[in-house]
Design a protein around this motif. Structure first.
Motif, mmCIF file in Angstrom:
data_model
loop_
_atom_site.group_PDB
_atom_site.id
_atom_site.type_symbol
_atom_site.label_atom_id
_atom_site.label_comp_id
_atom_site.label_asym_id
_atom_site.label_seq_id
_atom_site.Cartn_x
_atom_site.Cartn_y
_atom_site.Cartn_z
ATOM 1 N N GLU A 28 19.345 -6.576 6.978
ATOM 2 C CA GLU A 28 19.233 -7.702 7.906
ATOM 3 C C GLU A 28 18.292 -8.789 7.424
ATOM 4 N N LEU A 29 17.380 -8.419 6.485
ATOM 5 C CA LEU A 29 16.340 -9.342 6.006
ATOM 6 C C LEU A 29 15.526 -9.889 7.176
ATOM 7 N N GLN A 30 15.198 -8.998 8.088
ATOM 8 C CA GLN A 30 14.431 -9.365 9.281
ATOM 9 C C GLN A 30 12.963 -9.012 9.067
ATOM 10 N N LEU A 31 12.096 -9.982 9.334
ATOM 11 C CA LEU A 31 10.662 -9.758 9.200
ATOM 12 C C LEU A 31 10.178 -8.824 10.304
ATOM 13 N N LYS A 32 9.544 -7.705 9.906
ATOM 14 C CA LYS A 32 9.026 -6.750 10.882
ATOM 15 C C LYS A 32 7.567 -7.020 11.222
ATOM 16 N N ASN A 33 6.784 -7.421 10.209
ATOM 17 C CA ASN A 33 5.382 -7.722 10.490
ATOM 18 C C ASN A 33 4.727 -8.416 9.307
ATOM 19 N N GLU A 34 3.633 -9.089 9.616
ATOM 20 C CA GLU A 34 2.787 -9.717 8.610
ATOM 21 C C GLU A 34 1.404 -9.069 8.680
ATOM 22 N N LEU A 35 0.936 -8.583 7.533
ATOM 23 C CA LEU A 35 -0.359 -7.904 7.464
ATOM 24 C C LEU A 35 -1.367 -8.843 6.819
ATOM 25 N N LYS A 36 -2.433 -9.149 7.549
ATOM 26 C CA LYS A 36 -3.394 -10.160 7.095
ATOM 27 C C LYS A 36 -4.783 -9.566 6.909
ATOM 28 N N GLY A 37 -5.532 -10.175 5.955
ATOM 29 C CA GLY A 37 -6.961 -9.942 5.886
ATOM 30 C C GLY A 37 -7.446 -8.817 5.007
ATOM 31 N N SER A 38 -6.596 -8.250 4.143
ATOM 32 C CA SER A 38 -7.081 -7.144 3.316
ATOM 33 C C SER A 38 -7.313 -7.539 1.861
ATOM 34 N N ALA A 39 -7.193 -8.834 1.525
ATOM 35 C CA ALA A 39 -7.464 -9.305 0.165
ATOM 36 C C ALA A 39 -7.906 -10.757 0.209
ATOM 37 N N GLN A 40 -8.761 -11.119 -0.743
ATOM 38 C CA GLN A 40 -9.203 -12.503 -0.845
ATOM 39 C C GLN A 40 -8.400 -13.284 -1.881
ATOM 40 N N LEU A 41 -8.023 -12.608 -2.987
ATOM 41 C CA LEU A 41 -7.318 -13.314 -4.059
ATOM 42 C C LEU A 41 -5.904 -12.793 -4.300
ATOM 43 N N ASP A 42 -5.775 -11.472 -4.436
ATOM 44 C CA ASP A 42 -4.486 -10.927 -4.846
ATOM 45 C C ASP A 42 -4.463 -9.428 -4.561
ATOM 46 N N PHE A 43 -3.279 -8.817 -4.734
ATOM 47 C CA PHE A 43 -3.125 -7.369 -4.641
ATOM 48 C C PHE A 43 -2.697 -6.831 -6.002
ATOM 49 N N THR A 44 -3.236 -5.691 -6.381
ATOM 50 C CA THR A 44 -2.838 -5.054 -7.635
ATOM 51 C C THR A 44 -1.738 -4.031 -7.417
ATOM 52 N N SER A 45 -1.574 -3.555 -6.172
ATOM 53 C CA SER A 45 -0.535 -2.564 -5.910
ATOM 54 C C SER A 45 -0.211 -2.499 -4.427
ATOM 55 N N LEU A 46 1.069 -2.232 -4.126
ATOM 56 C CA LEU A 46 1.535 -1.983 -2.769
ATOM 57 C C LEU A 46 2.372 -0.712 -2.786
ATOM 58 N N SER A 47 2.334 0.054 -1.684
ATOM 59 C CA SER A 47 3.146 1.272 -1.612
ATOM 60 C C SER A 47 3.526 1.545 -0.166
ATOM 61 N N LEU A 48 4.832 1.774 0.063
ATOM 62 C CA LEU A 48 5.329 2.163 1.383
ATOM 63 C C LEU A 48 5.509 3.677 1.438
ATOM 64 N N SER A 49 5.116 4.263 2.551
ATOM 65 C CA SER A 49 5.280 5.704 2.736
ATOM 66 C C SER A 49 6.689 6.013 3.216
ATOM 67 N N THR A 50 7.247 7.134 2.745
ATOM 68 C CA THR A 50 8.536 7.605 3.245
ATOM 69 C C THR A 50 8.362 8.490 4.462
ATOM 70 N N ASP A 51 7.108 8.738 4.850
ATOM 71 C CA ASP A 51 6.789 9.679 5.921
ATOM 72 C C ASP A 51 6.210 8.965 7.141
ATOM 73 N N GLY A 52 6.731 7.787 7.457
ATOM 74 C CA GLY A 52 6.234 7.054 8.609
ATOM 75 C C GLY A 52 6.012 5.597 8.293
#
Length: 302
Positions: A28-52
């Motif tokens: 659907e390409l539907q936005l579920k949520n926006e997560l803010k405030g955990s980085a100032q410049l960039d992220f080195t890694s992201l990971s989604l859990s398959t268990d929730g």
């Protein structure tokens, strides 16, 4: 970018100051949520859990913070500042979101999420990797007060920190460096169906790690006489779990299907590709294997 094929979600971060993470559902390409405030410049890694509905991220300079989110409620569950200084990849245990492996440029750490009521804490377990020749060395605990049983010369024994005139944290730091032996360099990780870890190394070694006991065993040593020739010069770049073992992406445009039985490994199939491959990934139904390269070219094999 991180993808969870089981619940058809993917997440990515912005390239700007104070970037957000966006979680979408597919197709659907539907936005579920926006997560803010955990980085100032960039992220080195992201990971989604398959268990929730959980997402882990690691920020870059200046704080190197590991954060675990509930992306459905856009609420951070727990954070650990200055814990991801050299982290290049985070991978959730597929069987339990309470366990997360952090692959560093020269280190491997398993983070356990401990829960008490509504409070969650990240607790690290550092994996002691073998020496770069595959041998295991005793864990040294150097201190400025360490005294050997046999004096190396006649007279008062002095630790290196005293000889160099260092005190405090600098003294302990130089002792650690002097006592340390060069270790294998982890390059890729993959969780097994029994919640253990396959660890591929730049030097061509393949390890099996038990995160509970922190034990490490070498299941492939490229320097032995009976080493599989096809893997002897293979520096593991990516591992992807399959039914009887894993898919190993190596150099020279080769991809191997490796079977593991009783800590013995055999190659069951090999693909020689036209382009260098960086990643291999199975579809959720395990019937399609996707290869991706730096040139963003995708090769699909049924």
């Amino acid at each position: 970018l991180t993808v969870n094929g089981n619940n058809q979600t993917f997440a990515f971060s912005e390239e700007k100051l104070s970037p957000s993470i966006f979680v979408y559902i597919y197709p659907e390409l539907q936005l579920k949520n926006e997560l803010k405030g955990s980085a100032q410049l960039d992220f080195t890694s992201l990971s989604l859990s398959t268990d929730g509905p959980y997402l882990a991220c690691c920020s870059s300079l200046p704080d190197h913070t590991i954060t675990v989110w509930n992306w459905e409620s856009a609420a951070p569950i727990c954070t650990k500042p200055h814990a991801g200084r050299d982290v290049i990849s985070l991978v959730f245990n597929p069987l339990s979101w309470f366990q997360l492996c952090a692959l560093g440029k020269s280190s491997l750490t398993v983070w356990n999420i401990e829960k008490s009521a509504n409070i969650h804490l990240l607790k690290p377990s550092v994996i002691e990797l073998p020496a770069n020749d595959g041998s295991f060395v005793e864990r040294l605990v150097p201190t400025s007060q360490t005294v050997t049983e046999i004096l190396p010369y006649f007279g008062l024994e002095m630790p290196p920190s005293a000889i160099s005139g260092l005190v405090g944290e600098k003294a302990e730091s130089i002792l650690t460096k002097l006592c340390a032996k060069a270790r294998l360099t982890p390059s890729t990780i993959c969780w097994t169906p029994t919640s253990e870890l396959y660890v591929g190394c730049v030097e061509g070694f393949l390890l099996l790690v038990d995160p509970e006991s922190l034990s490490v065993s070498v299941i492939f040593n490229p320097t032995t006489a009976d080493a599989i020739p096809e893997l002897r010069n293979n520096n593991f770049q990516s591992l992807s779990l399959n039914q009887n073992g894993f898919i190993a992406v190596g150099k020279d445009n080769t991809v191997h299907c490796v079977q593991v039985k009783a800590a013995q490994i055999t190659i069951t199939q090999t693909w020689q590709l036209e382009e260098p491959v960086t990643t291999a990934m199975y579809s959720p139904d395990r019937e399609t294997l996707l290869f991706s390269s730096i040139a963003v070219m995708c090769l699909i094999i049924h």
